[in-house]
Structure formats: structure tokens, C-alpha cells
Design a protein around this motif. Structure first.
Motif, PDB file in Angstrom:
ATOM      1  N   ASP A  96     -14.910 -54.152 114.159  1.00 51.19           N
ATOM      2  CA  ASP A  96     -13.543 -54.609 113.752  1.00 51.19           C
ATOM      3  C   ASP A  96     -12.435 -53.163 113.918  1.00 51.19           C
ATOM      4  N   THR A  97     -11.781 -53.317 114.966  1.00 47.97           N
ATOM      5  CA  THR A  97     -10.795 -52.401 115.267  1.00 47.97           C
ATOM      6  C   THR A  97      -9.833 -51.764 114.087  1.00 47.97           C
ATOM      7  N   ALA A  98      -9.249 -52.871 113.462  1.00 50.53           N
ATOM      8  CA  ALA A  98      -8.352 -52.656 112.373  1.00 50.53           C
ATOM      9  C   ALA A  98      -8.994 -52.191 111.246  1.00 50.53           C
ATOM     10  N   TRP A  99     -10.064 -52.509 110.891  1.00 47.09           N
ATOM     11  CA  TRP A  99     -11.232 -51.967 109.651  1.00 47.09           C
ATOM     12  C   TRP A  99     -11.212 -50.588 110.021  1.00 47.09           C
ATOM     13  N   ARG A 100     -11.683 -50.390 110.964  1.00 51.03           N
ATOM     14  CA  ARG A 100     -12.212 -48.913 111.727  1.00 51.03           C
ATOM     15  C   ARG A 100     -10.795 -48.171 111.637  1.00 51.03           C
ATOM     16  N   ALA A 101      -9.753 -48.396 112.002  1.00 51.11           N
ATOM     17  CA  ALA A 101      -8.619 -47.643 111.777  1.00 51.11           C
ATOM     18  C   ALA A 101      -7.957 -47.556 110.485  1.00 51.11           C
ATOM     19  N   ARG A 102      -8.323 -48.305 109.515  1.00 49.61           N
ATOM     20  CA  ARG A 102      -8.079 -48.043 108.110  1.00 49.61           C
ATOM     21  C   ARG A 102      -8.842 -46.980 107.572  1.00 49.61           C
ATOM     22  N   LEU A 103     -10.195 -47.202 108.052  1.00 50.74           N
ATOM     23  CA  LEU A 103     -11.138 -46.095 107.429  1.00 50.74           C
ATOM     24  C   LEU A 103     -11.062 -44.845 108.091  1.00 50.74           C
ATOM     25  N   ALA A 104     -10.506 -44.491 109.207  1.00 44.62           N
ATOM     26  CA  ALA A 104     -10.147 -43.452 109.860  1.00 44.62           C
ATOM     27  C   ALA A 104      -8.871 -42.720 109.258  1.00 44.62           C
ATOM     28  N   ALA A 105      -8.042 -43.525 108.604  1.00 43.59           N
ATOM     29  CA  ALA A 105      -6.762 -43.050 108.119  1.00 43.59           C
ATOM     30  C   ALA A 105      -7.073 -42.374 106.818  1.00 43.59           C
ATOM     31  N   ARG A 106      -8.042 -43.280 106.045  1.00 48.75           N
ATOM     32  CA  ARG A 106      -8.572 -43.018 104.737  1.00 48.75           C
ATOM     33  C   ARG A 106      -9.124 -41.532 104.856  1.00 48.75           C
ATOM     34  N   CYS A 107     -10.078 -41.433 105.609  1.00 46.71           N
ATOM     35  CA  CYS A 107     -10.999 -40.241 105.848  1.00 46.71           C
ATOM     36  C   CYS A 107     -10.087 -39.170 106.348  1.00 46.71           C
ATOM     37  N   ALA A 108      -9.076 -39.469 107.211  1.00 46.89           N
ATOM     38  CA  ALA A 108      -8.238 -38.101 107.534  1.00 46.89           C
ATOM     39  C   ALA A 108      -7.642 -37.607 106.280  1.00 46.89           C
ATOM     40  N   ASP A 109      -7.243 -38.569 105.385  1.00 45.80           N
ATOM     41  CA  ASP A 109      -6.549 -38.094 104.222  1.00 45.80           C
ATOM     42  C   ASP A 109      -7.468 -37.263 103.218  1.00 45.80           C
ATOM     43  N   ALA A 110      -8.575 -37.645 103.302  1.00 46.03           N
ATOM     44  CA  ALA A 110      -9.628 -36.639 102.532  1.00 46.03           C
ATOM     45  C   ALA A 110     -10.442 -35.692 103.263  1.00 46.03           C
ATOM     46  N   GLU A 111      -9.843 -35.295 104.777  1.00 50.46           N
ATOM     47  CA  GLU A 111     -10.192 -34.167 105.474  1.00 50.46           C
ATOM     48  C   GLU A 111     -11.541 -34.564 105.984  1.00 50.46           C
ATOM     49  N   ILE A 112     -11.914 -35.732 106.236  1.00 51.46           N
ATOM     50  CA  ILE A 112     -13.347 -36.204 106.604  1.00 51.46           C
ATOM     51  C   ILE A 112     -12.865 -36.550 107.979  1.00 51.46           C
TER      52      ILE A 112
END
Length: 167
Positions: A96-112
Motif C-alpha cells: 500500500d503506497t499511502a501506508w508506506r508513505a506514512r511509515l516513511a514520514a514517521r521513520c524520517a522524524d525518528a531519523e530512520i
């Protein structure tokens, strides 16, 4: 156990522990509002786990755990969140591209940093560098595992969002 929105399929008890379960058991587990199913290794086991989670009312499926690196630039601990999961025969499942984008944004916030690319699913463990090289060149996958596309197939058949996170 309560009904959870997200069902998580992991093959190994150690993968379930990485989600915060202190004493996971094979089969159903619950942590932080997630239904986690420890399936055992392989596509057949993962498919059954995904079907059981969907039957229990989970509205999305996450495939979580470890994978083998095929791309030499990957290092231990890198998190692969593939845009495509492929079988060795070329059959592909799209997370799922939308879910993947949300995960990427949260990981970026955590510097992952999430690694994009393809994840190859095989029936057998790739045991040597030569086989891994062939798998990489033929599939263009960055990593390999034995379960993910089966979970994606169940999600697709049941019209559920699907995501993969592998380290």
C-alpha cells in the motif's frame, strides 16, 4: 484478545520480540494494539497466518521481520520497506503506497532511513554468494525472504492494505 486494526505476520519468535513482545508464542499474540501472528518460516505458514489474522477482523496486514541482503550497500539494521515484492517466477505484489508513505514520514522524524526497492520471496534459503548474486541480477531485488509475497497475496485477495518492513 481484542480486535486489532493491524495484523502483523512474523516468522520467528525473535522477530515478535522486536515488536515488544516479552514472551511471544507461536500463533496469536498481542502488543500495543497489534495482533501479531508468529507463523514459522515459509510462504505456506505465512499465508495461513495472514488468513487467520484477516479472519479475526484485522483490517490491514504488515509483514515484519528480518531479510537477507542482496544489495551489497545494505548494512545490518537497514530497514527495507519495498515498493514491490516479487516471487522468483516474476509474480509481483505491491504494498500500500499511502501506508508506506506514512511509515516513511514517521521513520524520517525518528531519523530512520527506509530502503526502497524490490524484495524477492523464495521458497528456499539462498545459501551462498553465487546464488545471491544470481538472485540480485535476475530480480533486481535489494533483499530476500521466504514469506512476504504470501502475505501480500492474502491482503490482495481480501482487499486489505499491505505493507512490508524488513531489517
Amino acid at each position: 484478545m481484542t480486535q486489532a486494526a493491524v495484523g502483523v505476520v512474523v516468522a520467528l519468535l525473535s522477530e515478535a520480540k522486536a515488536l515488544g513482545l516479552r514472551a511471544p508464542v507461536p500463533g496469536f499474540n498481542e502488543v500495543a494494539g497489534l495482533r501479531v501472528y508468529v507463523s514459522g518460516i515459509g510462504a505456506v505458514a505465512a499465508r495461513l497466518a495472514a488468513e487467520k489474522l484477516a479472519d479475526e477482523g484485522c483490517r490491514a496486514l504488515l509483514s515484519f521481520g528480518t531479510a537477507g541482503a542482496l544489495d551489497s550497500s545494505l548494512a545490518p539494521g537497514d530497514v527495507v520497506c519495498p515498493s514491490t515484492v516479487v516471487y522468483v517466477d516474476g509474480h509481483a505484489v505491491e504494498p500500500d503506497t499511502a501506508w508506506r508513505a506514512r511509515l516513511a514520514a514517521r521513520c524520517a522524524d525518528a531519523e530512520i532511513t527506509l530502503v526502497d526497492g524490490r524484495l524477492l520471496t523464495t521458497r528456499l534459503t539462498l545459501l551462498n554468494a553465487g546464488i545471491k548474486y544470481l538472485a540480485r541480477t535476475q530480480s533486481q531485488a535489494v533483499a530476500v525472504d521466504q514469506e512476504r509475497s504470501a502475505v501480500g497475496d492474502v491482503a490482495s485477495a481480501r482487499t486489505l492494505p499491505f505493507l512490508v518492513a524488513r531489517a
